[in-house]
Design a protein around this motif. Structure first.
Motif, mmCIF file in Angstrom:
data_model
loop_
_atom_site.group_PDB
_atom_site.id
_atom_site.type_symbol
_atom_site.label_atom_id
_atom_site.label_comp_id
_atom_site.label_asym_id
_atom_site.label_seq_id
_atom_site.Cartn_x
_atom_site.Cartn_y
_atom_site.Cartn_z
ATOM 1 N N GLU A 79 33.617 -62.210 -149.290
ATOM 2 C CA GLU A 79 32.661 -61.190 -148.860
ATOM 3 C C GLU A 79 32.209 -60.319 -150.032
ATOM 4 O OE1 GLU A 79 34.901 -57.751 -146.620
ATOM 5 O OE2 GLU A 79 35.906 -59.657 -146.219
ATOM 6 N N TYR A 80 33.101 -60.118 -151.002
ATOM 7 C CA TYR A 80 32.749 -59.297 -152.164
ATOM 8 C C TYR A 80 31.866 -60.077 -153.132
ATOM 9 C CZ TYR A 80 36.498 -56.704 -150.014
ATOM 10 O OH TYR A 80 37.282 -56.049 -149.103
ATOM 11 N N LEU A 81 32.115 -61.371 -153.272
ATOM 12 C CA LEU A 81 31.241 -62.215 -154.080
ATOM 13 C C LEU A 81 29.852 -62.267 -153.459
ATOM 14 C CD1 LEU A 81 30.615 -64.252 -156.324
ATOM 15 C CD2 LEU A 81 31.640 -66.036 -154.882
ATOM 16 N N GLY A 82 29.788 -62.455 -152.143
ATOM 17 C CA GLY A 82 28.495 -62.483 -151.470
ATOM 18 C C GLY A 82 27.740 -61.179 -151.629
ATOM 19 N N PHE A 83 28.454 -60.069 -151.560
ATOM 20 C CA PHE A 83 27.841 -58.751 -151.748
ATOM 21 C C PHE A 83 27.260 -58.637 -153.155
ATOM 22 C CE2 PHE A 83 27.845 -54.352 -153.063
ATOM 23 C CZ PHE A 83 27.388 -53.652 -151.956
ATOM 24 N N ALA A 84 28.042 -59.015 -154.155
ATOM 25 C CA ALA A 84 27.594 -58.910 -155.545
ATOM 26 C C ALA A 84 26.346 -59.751 -155.779
ATOM 27 C CB ALA A 84 28.714 -59.343 -156.493
ATOM 28 N N ALA B 184 44.150 -50.338 -148.405
ATOM 29 C CA ALA B 184 44.567 -51.742 -148.359
ATOM 30 C C ALA B 184 44.597 -52.315 -149.774
ATOM 31 C CB ALA B 184 43.668 -52.577 -147.463
ATOM 32 N N ILE B 185 45.802 -52.461 -150.302
ATOM 33 C CA ILE B 185 45.975 -52.935 -151.667
ATOM 34 C C ILE B 185 45.326 -54.304 -151.854
ATOM 35 C CG2 ILE B 185 47.641 -53.531 -153.461
ATOM 36 C CD1 ILE B 185 47.489 -50.529 -152.662
ATOM 37 N N GLY B 186 45.513 -55.181 -150.876
ATOM 38 C CA GLY B 186 44.954 -56.528 -150.995
ATOM 39 C C GLY B 186 43.449 -56.520 -151.113
ATOM 40 N N ASP B 187 42.779 -55.721 -150.287
ATOM 41 C CA ASP B 187 41.319 -55.669 -150.355
ATOM 42 C C ASP B 187 40.857 -55.021 -151.651
ATOM 43 O OD1 ASP B 187 39.937 -56.839 -147.997
ATOM 44 O OD2 ASP B 187 41.313 -55.543 -146.902
ATOM 45 N N GLY B 188 41.647 -54.088 -152.172
ATOM 46 C CA GLY B 188 41.322 -53.532 -153.481
ATOM 47 C C GLY B 188 41.367 -54.598 -154.566
ATOM 48 N N VAL B 189 42.360 -55.492 -154.477
ATOM 49 C CA VAL B 189 42.450 -56.605 -155.431
ATOM 50 C C VAL B 189 41.263 -57.545 -155.242
ATOM 51 C CG1 VAL B 189 43.827 -58.590 -156.163
ATOM 52 C CG2 VAL B 189 44.964 -56.439 -155.577
ATOM 53 N N PHE B 190 40.955 -57.871 -153.982
ATOM 54 C CA PHE B 190 39.827 -58.766 -153.708
ATOM 55 C C PHE B 190 38.510 -58.208 -154.252
ATOM 56 C CE2 PHE B 190 41.988 -60.392 -149.581
ATOM 57 C CZ PHE B 190 42.730 -61.299 -150.309
ATOM 58 N N ALA B 191 38.330 -56.887 -154.118
ATOM 59 C CA ALA B 191 37.067 -56.262 -154.529
ATOM 60 C C ALA B 191 36.996 -55.990 -156.019
ATOM 61 C CB ALA B 191 36.867 -54.959 -153.755
#
Length: 341
Positions: free
Chosen positions: A148-153, A15-22
């Protein structure tokens, strides 16, 4: 584990979009441990984008299609051998930490194959806890892009800083985009996505394309090889120039970066527009939108109905009312606002 310079593997497979988000996780790891090595485990399409990022030590490619082919043809012994070889290669890299930000069973299994002593994953509802050393709940701040990636970090103690998305490109990609720019200022349209309920309507795209041309902009249509057969319907009766299937992912990103404005649906290329700080109008319907793009020059148009967001289970019998209510006039009004001097 070397606490000052750990080797960290990020797992986000496709998923290209989720790769960008992450992607902000890369910078967050480097700010926390400046001498850390960052690797990423991904499928080939996403790997092609990540491989040019200078902050990534290595992109490890998961041959998902190869494994699926072996499974479908019942070549189980060959599959077993390839899995063992892949595990051996992962262990050889001696990862100290794995961040599984996909949070699915398949990604957790791959994380476990690394043998890393610390494996932290996101909770997606799938039974991954027995494969991880720690499972974190997803952030509830769904309004912010990549929340979700910010929260994870934050949960794992990384230095989140500005936590901005990043899409690296090659000098040759940017040179090609500059040549395109020399032919005249241009806008890009990103109409293609994976599910019909996320699409906007062809006639509305045509109206927007005509409106952009009236504003003195060339209009480029972007997409991948799988979108080429649909191109004619979008460009008929307009001066739109298709680049679908003609550029690599990093070349596409460079075209987006040099564009005056991007208009797109909920798809990876639209998210690239925000990552590249290109003025962006994003059209959302069936999926839960991020209304906080973190950029003043990016806006989300979303008509929330009683059935919204339906995600993968639309109830409108194919009418897609939420997308129908986004009009070309509303889109062009945002174009004028974002491009105002």
């Amino acid at each position: 584990m070397n606490e000052d310079s750990p080797h960290v593997l990020i797992v986000r497979l496709g998923a290209i979009g989720d790769g960008v988000f992450a992607s902000p996780l890369i910078g967050a790891v480097k700010r926390t441990w400046p001498d850390a090595k960052v690797s990423w485990l991904a499928e080939p399409a996403l790997a092609s984008m990540l491989s040019v990022n200078p902050d990534i030590e290595e992109v490890v490619v998961w041959p998902r299609q190869r494994w699926q082919s072996l499974l479908r043809s019942f070549r189980l012994l060959a599959l077993f051998r390839e899995v063992l070889d892949f595990r051996r290669e992962l262990k050889r890299r001696r990862f100290d930490q794995v961040f599984d930000v996909q949070g699915l069973l398949k990604s957790a299994i791959l994380a476990r194959l690394t043998g890393a002593p610390q494996r932290t994953g996101l909770d997606s509802g799938e039974p991954t806890g027995w494969l991880m050393t720690r499972v974190l709940p997803k952030s509830r701040n769904v309004a912010r892009i990549g929340s979700e990636y910010l929260g994870f970090a934050e949960a794992v103690g990384l230095d989140v800083g500005d936590f901005e998305m990043q899409v690296a490109t090659r000098p040759g990609d940017r040179a090609q985009a500059d040549r395109e720019r020399l032919r005249g200022r241009y806008a890009v349209l990103c109409p293609f996505t994976t599910r019909p309920q996320k699409h906007w309507f062809v006639e509305q795209w045509r109206d927007v394309a005509i409106g952009l041309a009236d504003r003195g902009l060339r209009v480029l249509l972007l997409g991948g090889p799988g979108d080429v057969e649909m191109v004619d319907a979008y460009i008929e009766g307009t001066a739109v120039e298709s680049r679908a299937g003609l550029t690599t992912l990093t070349e596409t990103s460079a075209l987006i970066e040099r564009a005056e404005i991007l208009i797109g649906v909920d798809t990876g290329l639209t998210h690239m527009g925000i990552a590249n700080a290109t003025p962006t109008v994003a059209l959302f319907g069936s999926t839960c939108p991020y209304t906080d793009t973190t950029r003043e020059n990016a806006v989300v148009l979303y008509r929330k109905l009683e059935c919204s967001p339906c995600r993968r289970n639309p109830t409108c019998e194919g009418r897609f009312d939420c997308m129908r209510e986004i009009t070309p006039a509303a889109v062009l009004a945002q174009v004028d606002r974002l491009l105002a001097p």
